[in-house]
Motif scaffolding. Structure first.
Motif, PDB file in Angstrom:
ATOM      1  N   ILE A 211      13.265 -16.341  50.585  1.00 58.28           N
ATOM      2  CA  ILE A 211      12.792 -15.929  49.262  1.00 58.28           C
ATOM      3  C   ILE A 211      12.409 -14.456  49.346  1.00 58.28           C
ATOM      4  O   ILE A 211      11.590 -14.066  50.176  1.00 58.28           O
ATOM      5  CB  ILE A 211      11.572 -16.759  48.809  1.00 58.28           C
ATOM      6  CG1 ILE A 211      11.872 -18.265  48.913  1.00 58.28           C
ATOM      7  CG2 ILE A 211      11.166 -16.368  47.397  1.00 58.28           C
ATOM      8  CD1 ILE A 211      12.997 -18.747  48.030  1.00 58.28           C
ATOM      9  N   ASN A 212      13.010 -13.659  48.500  1.00 55.04           N
ATOM     10  CA  ASN A 212      12.771 -12.217  48.563  1.00 55.04           C
ATOM     11  C   ASN A 212      11.515 -11.827  47.788  1.00 55.04           C
ATOM     12  O   ASN A 212      11.368 -12.193  46.622  1.00 55.04           O
ATOM     13  CB  ASN A 212      13.981 -11.459  47.989  1.00 55.04           C
ATOM     14  CG  ASN A 212      13.836  -9.966  48.171  1.00 55.04           C
ATOM     15  OD1 ASN A 212      13.760  -9.480  49.289  1.00 55.04           O
ATOM     16  ND2 ASN A 212      13.758  -9.245  47.067  1.00 55.04           N
ATOM     17  N   PRO A 213      10.602 -11.063  48.411  1.00 57.12           N
ATOM     18  CA  PRO A 213       9.341 -10.740  47.755  1.00 57.12           C
ATOM     19  C   PRO A 213       9.337  -9.412  46.999  1.00 57.12           C
ATOM     20  O   PRO A 213       8.384  -9.114  46.280  1.00 57.12           O
ATOM     21  CB  PRO A 213       8.369 -10.656  48.939  1.00 57.12           C
ATOM     22  CG  PRO A 213       9.211 -10.093  50.045  1.00 57.12           C
ATOM     23  CD  PRO A 213      10.593 -10.663  49.841  1.00 57.12           C
ATOM     24  N   THR A 214      10.386  -8.600  47.159  1.00 53.66           N
ATOM     25  CA  THR A 214      10.364  -7.263  46.564  1.00 53.66           C
ATOM     26  C   THR A 214      11.053  -7.257  45.199  1.00 53.66           C
ATOM     27  O   THR A 214      11.805  -8.152  44.859  1.00 53.66           O
ATOM     28  CB  THR A 214      11.060  -6.250  47.482  1.00 53.66           C
ATOM     29  OG1 THR A 214      12.434  -6.651  47.668  1.00 53.66           O
ATOM     30  CG2 THR A 214      10.366  -6.164  48.829  1.00 53.66           C
ATOM     31  N   GLY A 215      10.789  -6.200  44.431  1.00 59.99           N
ATOM     32  CA  GLY A 215      11.453  -6.043  43.138  1.00 59.99           C
ATOM     33  C   GLY A 215      10.591  -6.476  41.981  1.00 59.99           C
ATOM     34  O   GLY A 215       9.610  -7.208  42.143  1.00 59.99           O
ATOM     35  N   GLY A 216      10.958  -6.013  40.793  1.00 60.45           N
ATOM     36  CA  GLY A 216      10.208  -6.322  39.584  1.00 60.45           C
ATOM     37  C   GLY A 216      10.972  -5.888  38.343  1.00 60.45           C
ATOM     38  O   GLY A 216      12.198  -5.730  38.386  1.00 60.45           O
ATOM     39  N   PRO A 217      10.272  -5.657  37.242  1.00 64.14           N
ATOM     40  CA  PRO A 217      10.939  -5.377  35.969  1.00 64.14           C
ATOM     41  C   PRO A 217      11.734  -4.077  35.947  1.00 64.14           C
ATOM     42  O   PRO A 217      12.590  -3.905  35.069  1.00 64.14           O
ATOM     43  CB  PRO A 217       9.779  -5.327  34.963  1.00 64.14           C
ATOM     44  CG  PRO A 217       8.546  -5.100  35.789  1.00 64.14           C
ATOM     45  CD  PRO A 217       8.808  -5.764  37.088  1.00 64.14           C
ATOM     46  N   ALA A 218      11.504  -3.173  36.887  1.00 62.07           N
ATOM     47  CA  ALA A 218      12.295  -1.944  36.938  1.00 62.07           C
ATOM     48  C   ALA A 218      13.778  -2.241  37.160  1.00 62.07           C
ATOM     49  O   ALA A 218      14.644  -1.452  36.778  1.00 62.07           O
ATOM     50  CB  ALA A 218      11.781  -1.029  38.045  1.00 62.07           C
ATOM     51  N   LEU A 219      14.073  -3.393  37.767  1.00 67.37           N
ATOM     52  CA  LEU A 219      15.461  -3.760  38.070  1.00 67.37           C
ATOM     53  C   LEU A 219      16.148  -4.470  36.917  1.00 67.37           C
ATOM     54  O   LEU A 219      17.348  -4.785  37.021  1.00 67.37           O
ATOM     55  CB  LEU A 219      15.498  -4.638  39.323  1.00 67.37           C
ATOM     56  CG  LEU A 219      14.992  -3.973  40.605  1.00 67.37           C
ATOM     57  CD1 LEU A 219      14.935  -4.986  41.744  1.00 67.37           C
ATOM     58  CD2 LEU A 219      15.874  -2.792  40.985  1.00 67.37           C
ATOM     59  N   ALA A 220      15.424  -4.729  35.849  1.00 67.09           N
ATOM     60  CA  ALA A 220      16.012  -5.424  34.688  1.00 67.09           C
ATOM     61  C   ALA A 220      16.739  -4.410  33.814  1.00 67.09           C
ATOM     62  O   ALA A 220      16.339  -4.100  32.697  1.00 67.09           O
ATOM     63  CB  ALA A 220      14.917  -6.133  33.901  1.00 67.09           C
ATOM     64  N   LYS A 221      17.846  -3.910  34.333  1.00 68.23           N
ATOM     65  CA  LYS A 221      18.586  -2.841  33.687  1.00 68.23           C
ATOM     66  C   LYS A 221      20.062  -2.963  34.041  1.00 68.23           C
ATOM     67  O   LYS A 221      20.413  -3.369  35.143  1.00 68.23           O
ATOM     68  CB  LYS A 221      18.037  -1.492  34.147  1.00 68.23           C
ATOM     69  CG  LYS A 221      18.425  -0.264  33.347  1.00 68.23           C
ATOM     70  CD  LYS A 221      17.714  -0.194  32.006  1.00 68.23           C
ATOM     71  CE  LYS A 221      16.218   0.026  32.142  1.00 68.23           C
ATOM     72  NZ  LYS A 221      15.839   1.410  32.473  1.00 68.23           N
ATOM     73  N   ALA A 222      20.929  -2.611  33.106  1.00 72.37           N
ATOM     74  CA  ALA A 222      22.371  -2.682  33.351  1.00 72.37           C
ATOM     75  C   ALA A 222      22.754  -1.897  34.605  1.00 72.37           C
ATOM     76  O   ALA A 222      22.263  -0.791  34.827  1.00 72.37           O
ATOM     77  CB  ALA A 222      23.123  -2.122  32.145  1.00 72.37           C
ATOM     78  N   GLY A 223      23.617  -2.465  35.415  1.00 71.56           N
ATOM     79  CA  GLY A 223      24.083  -1.812  36.630  1.00 71.56           C
ATOM     80  C   GLY A 223      23.285  -2.149  37.867  1.00 71.56           C
ATOM     81  O   GLY A 223      23.722  -1.855  38.991  1.00 71.56           O
ATOM     82  N   SER A 224      22.122  -2.769  37.698  1.00 77.33           N
ATOM     83  CA  SER A 224      21.288  -3.101  38.845  1.00 77.33           C
ATOM     84  C   SER A 224      22.011  -4.062  39.796  1.00 77.33           C
ATOM     85  O   SER A 224      21.967  -3.894  41.019  1.00 77.33           O
ATOM     86  CB  SER A 224      19.967  -3.712  38.374  1.00 77.33           C
ATOM     87  OG  SER A 224      19.141  -4.046  39.460  1.00 77.33           O
ATOM     88  N   GLY A 225      22.674  -5.055  39.239  1.00 77.44           N
ATOM     89  CA  GLY A 225      23.404  -6.014  40.070  1.00 77.44           C
ATOM     90  C   GLY A 225      24.581  -5.386  40.791  1.00 77.44           C
ATOM     91  O   GLY A 225      24.924  -5.788  41.912  1.00 77.44           O
TER      92      GLY A 225
END
Length: 296
Positions: A211-225
């Protein structure tokens, strides 16, 4: 198991001093279309920023010059197209390229839309593969995508919950236990590693679960994946070249990719706020993220 900095540090591929670009693997990225040309550039940039030796972006011919100008460090492979999408004729072009240049692995899916070559190509593929985005959507429309993949090659599938719902033909629970069950179910179908995106991303080979603990709403953006897919492919190119391309090195690359991607998002958010982070900003934080993970 929660991924930790120490675990990720132990999983990162080595960087020998006498290395050359071949030491760190060659990645073929198959991504992009007329309307989503940037997807492949984001992937390829992340591949290189994570330390892979060489990357080639295969995309519709009309987008080749735009992509090459955006990232001069990569090679490009123009694909035959029809109405802005790579056509079925792209299969033979890709096969000839693979036979001649022997890339270490491929990343397929981001920005391809419903390009008709995807399934015919996957039916013939034998390279280790990171399968993402529209390649997953194409598989989900098949009667039996497990038969198409055929366990001929090690792979990492990186669905978000919507793509996972289409693949499994059922809703993905929001709780951690349910997400783990869904990820394991996809592993059982593909014989590969699954990375189920979202808050506390789940990574599993069907047995071990991280289970990955890092990351948050900053990654909720087009191109993140797209950036995440490139990070995983770049890391796997290195570890696979060093240790062999297997589910073991695939799992390590997925765990490291998810952790670094989330950490980059966290670092970028501190500098830019959660609202203002772009996918390209995430890759820009990789030097600081690596330094933090590798610190004594």
């Amino acid at each position: 198991m929660r991924s930790t900095r120490a675990l990720v540090k132990s999983f990162l591929p080595p960087r020998p001093k006498n290395a050359n670009k071949g030491t760190f693997g060659r990645v073929l990225v198959i991504a992009g279309s007329e309307k989503m040309a940037g997807a492949g550039v984001l992937c390829a940039r992340a591949v290189l920023k994570t330390g892979a030796g060489l990357v080639t972006l295969a995309l519709p011919k009309s987008r080749q010059c735009v992509a090459a100008a955006a990232l001069p460090e990569m090679l490009t492979l123009p694909l035959p197209e029809k109405e802005g999408l790579a056509s079925v004729r792209a299969v033979s072009v890709l096969q000839k390229f693979i036979a001649q240049f022997q890339p270490s692995l491929l990343l397929i899916g981001p920005g391809l839309s419903d390009a008709p070559f995807i399934i015919p190509f996957l039916k013939e593929n034998t390279l280790p593969a990171v399968i993402d985005a529209d390649a997953l959507n194409a598989l989900s429309r098949q009667k039996d995508f497990a038969e198409i993949l055929g366990e001929r090659f090690p792979l990492v599938c990186t669905p978000h919950p919507g793509e996972m719902k289409r693949l499994l033909k059922q809703s993905v629970p929001t709780g951690e236990a349910g997400r783990v069950r869904a990820a394991k179910a996809l592993c059982a179908r593909t014989g590969g590693v699954t990375l189920l995106k979202g808050f506390h991303t789940v990574i599993t080979d069907g047995k071990a679960v991280y289970i990955n603990p890092t990351g948050g709403p900053a990654l909720a953006k087009a191109g993140s994946g797209d950036t995440l897919g490139g990070m995983i492919a770049g890391l796997w190119a290195q570890s696979g070249t060093a240790e062999g391309f297997s589910l073991k090195t695939a799992l390590k690359a997925a765990v490291c990719g998810a952790y670094l991607h989330g950490l980059c998002g966290d670092l970028a958010a501190k500098r830019l706020t959660d609202r203002c982070v772009l996918a390209s900003d995430v890759a820009d934080e990789l030097p600081r993220a690596f330094k933090r993970v590798l610190a004594r």
